[in-house]
Design a protein around this motif. Structure first.
Motif, short mmCIF file in Angstrom:
data_model
loop_
_atom_site.label_atom_id
_atom_site.label_comp_id
_atom_site.label_asym_id
_atom_site.label_seq_id
_atom_site.Cartn_x
_atom_site.Cartn_y
_atom_site.Cartn_z
N ALA A 81 78.68 15.92 59.11
CA ALA A 81 77.81 16.87 59.79
C ALA A 81 76.96 17.66 58.80
O ALA A 81 75.79 17.98 59.07
CB ALA A 81 78.63 17.81 60.66
N ALA A 82 77.51 17.95 57.63
CA ALA A 82 76.79 18.72 56.62
C ALA A 82 75.62 17.96 56.01
O ALA A 82 74.79 18.55 55.31
CB ALA A 82 77.76 19.14 55.51
N ASP A 83 75.53 16.67 56.28
CA ASP A 83 74.40 15.88 55.78
C ASP A 83 73.16 16.07 56.65
O ASP A 83 72.07 15.59 56.30
CB ASP A 83 74.75 14.39 55.74
CG ASP A 83 75.85 14.07 54.74
OD1 ASP A 83 76.63 13.12 54.99
OD2 ASP A 83 75.93 14.77 53.70
N THR A 84 73.31 16.74 57.79
CA THR A 84 72.16 17.01 58.65
C THR A 84 71.13 17.83 57.88
O THR A 84 71.41 18.94 57.42
CB THR A 84 72.60 17.77 59.91
OG1 THR A 84 73.43 16.92 60.70
CG2 THR A 84 71.39 18.20 60.73
N ALA A 85 69.93 17.27 57.73
CA ALA A 85 68.89 17.89 56.91
C ALA A 85 67.65 17.00 56.96
O ALA A 85 67.67 15.92 57.56
CB ALA A 85 69.35 18.05 55.46
N SER A 86 66.59 17.45 56.30
CA SER A 86 65.43 16.60 56.07
C SER A 86 65.49 16.05 54.65
O SER A 86 65.88 16.78 53.73
CB SER A 86 64.14 17.39 56.26
OG SER A 86 63.97 17.75 57.61
N TYR A 87 65.13 14.80 54.51
CA TYR A 87 65.20 14.13 53.22
C TYR A 87 63.79 13.69 52.82
O TYR A 87 63.08 13.08 53.61
CB TYR A 87 66.15 12.94 53.28
CG TYR A 87 67.59 13.38 53.46
CD1 TYR A 87 68.09 13.71 54.70
CD2 TYR A 87 68.44 13.48 52.36
CE1 TYR A 87 69.40 14.15 54.87
CE2 TYR A 87 69.76 13.91 52.51
CZ TYR A 87 70.22 14.24 53.76
OH TYR A 87 71.52 14.68 53.91
N PHE A 88 63.42 14.01 51.58
CA PHE A 88 62.09 13.70 51.08
C PHE A 88 62.18 12.86 49.82
O PHE A 88 63.03 13.12 48.95
CB PHE A 88 61.33 14.98 50.72
CG PHE A 88 61.05 15.89 51.88
CD1 PHE A 88 61.96 16.86 52.26
CD2 PHE A 88 59.87 15.76 52.60
CE1 PHE A 88 61.69 17.71 53.33
CE2 PHE A 88 59.59 16.59 53.67
CZ PHE A 88 60.51 17.57 54.04
N CYS A 89 61.29 11.87 49.73
CA CYS A 89 61.12 11.20 48.45
C CYS A 89 59.92 11.85 47.75
O CYS A 89 59.01 12.37 48.39
CB CYS A 89 60.91 9.70 48.60
SG CYS A 89 59.36 9.19 49.38
N ALA A 90 59.95 11.83 46.44
CA ALA A 90 58.88 12.43 45.64
C ALA A 90 58.61 11.55 44.44
O ALA A 90 59.55 11.10 43.77
CB ALA A 90 59.25 13.84 45.20
N THR A 91 57.35 11.32 44.17
CA THR A 91 56.97 10.48 43.04
C THR A 91 56.10 11.27 42.07
O THR A 91 55.40 12.21 42.46
CB THR A 91 56.18 9.24 43.51
OG1 THR A 91 55.07 9.66 44.31
CG2 THR A 91 57.06 8.32 44.34
N ASP A 92 56.16 10.87 40.82
CA ASP A 92 55.26 11.44 39.84
C ASP A 92 54.11 10.45 39.65
O ASP A 92 54.03 9.44 40.33
CB ASP A 92 55.99 11.69 38.52
CG ASP A 92 56.39 10.38 37.83
OD1 ASP A 92 56.72 10.43 36.65
OD2 ASP A 92 56.37 9.31 38.48
N GLY A 93 53.23 10.73 38.71
CA GLY A 93 52.15 9.80 38.41
C GLY A 93 52.40 9.15 37.08
O GLY A 93 52.72 9.83 36.11
N ALA A 94 52.26 7.87 36.99
CA ALA A 94 52.53 7.17 35.74
C ALA A 94 51.59 7.62 34.63
O ALA A 94 51.89 7.45 33.46
CB ALA A 94 52.40 5.66 35.94
#
Lengths: 112, 113
Positions: A81-94
């Motif tokens: 239940a504690a995993d309830t959340a929003s998940y985002f991926c994030a990238t940098d620039g090469a």
């Protein structure tokens, strides 16, 4: 503009099941990161995978990266239940860009 | 706990006013980045400061400005507030300029009426 696109936008599963979220991006990267956000508050870093890595584990988290397809996945095993959340991926620039570029996120709900 | 704090937690302003948001980075972190997160969206990069100098800027107008101080604190200033500036503003600190792991504060929720 947002580089990453998470899929699905929302995911609802039962406690104990596994949750898989996907992220696609557009340009070359040095690394890709996943963050979690609870209830519109600050983001918490989960895991970073570098462009020369294909898979990484951290506890119940497993991240894969396919640079040829410009995609990544986050697997959360044995969800709680504690995993309830929003998940985002994030990238940098090469090219050494200073910023992180976030996707729109996946809203994960774990039902008891 | 990331060791990054932000103040205030919530703020209500009216259109045209000016606002200053504050952030205290982790000790030893020379880089602070600011992000704007609209409701239901991912964070968008505003700018980054490294050792008190601006070190990169996103697609935000000049009325968004910042300062970083030697004591690991920083400010985000927004002039001539617009309704669309209503958002969660996040600061994130990191040891260097390379965008590896960033440590986010809890954010300031700004509402512009």
């Amino acid at each position: 503009s947002q580089q990453g696109e998470e899929d699905p936008q929302a995911l609802s599963i039962q406690e104990g099941e596994n949750a898989t979220m996907n992220c696609s991006y557009k340009t070359s990267i040095n690394n890709l990161q996943w963050y979690r956000q609870n209830s519109g508050r600050g983001l918490v870093h989960l895991i970073l995978i570098r462009s020369n890595e294909r898979e990484k584990h951290s506890g119940r988290l497993r991240v894969t990266l396919d640079t040829s397809k410009k995609s990544s996945s986050l697997l959360i095993t044995a969800s709680r239940a504690a995993d309830t959340a929003s998940y985002f991926c994030a990238t940098d620039g090469a090219q050494g860009a200073q910023k992180l570029v976030f996707g729109q996120g996946t809203r994960l709900t774990i039902n008891p | 706990e990331t060791g990054v704090t932000q103040s205030p937690t919530h703020l209500i302003k009216t259109r045209g006013q000016q606002v200053t948001l504050r952030c205290s980075s982790q000790s030893g972190h020379n880089t602070v980045s600011w992000y704007q997160q609209a409701l239901g969206q991912g964070p968008q990069f505003i700018f980054q400061y490294y050792r008190e100098e601006e070190n990169g800027r996103g697609n935000f107008p000049p009325r968004f400005s910042g300062l970083q101080f030697p004591n690991y604190s920083s400010e985000l200033n927004v002039n001539a507030l617009e309704l669309d500036d209503s958002a969660l503003y996040l600061c994130a600190s990191s040891p260097g300029v390379v965008p590896d792991t960033q440590y986010f504060g809890p954010g300031t929720r700004l509402t512009v009426l």
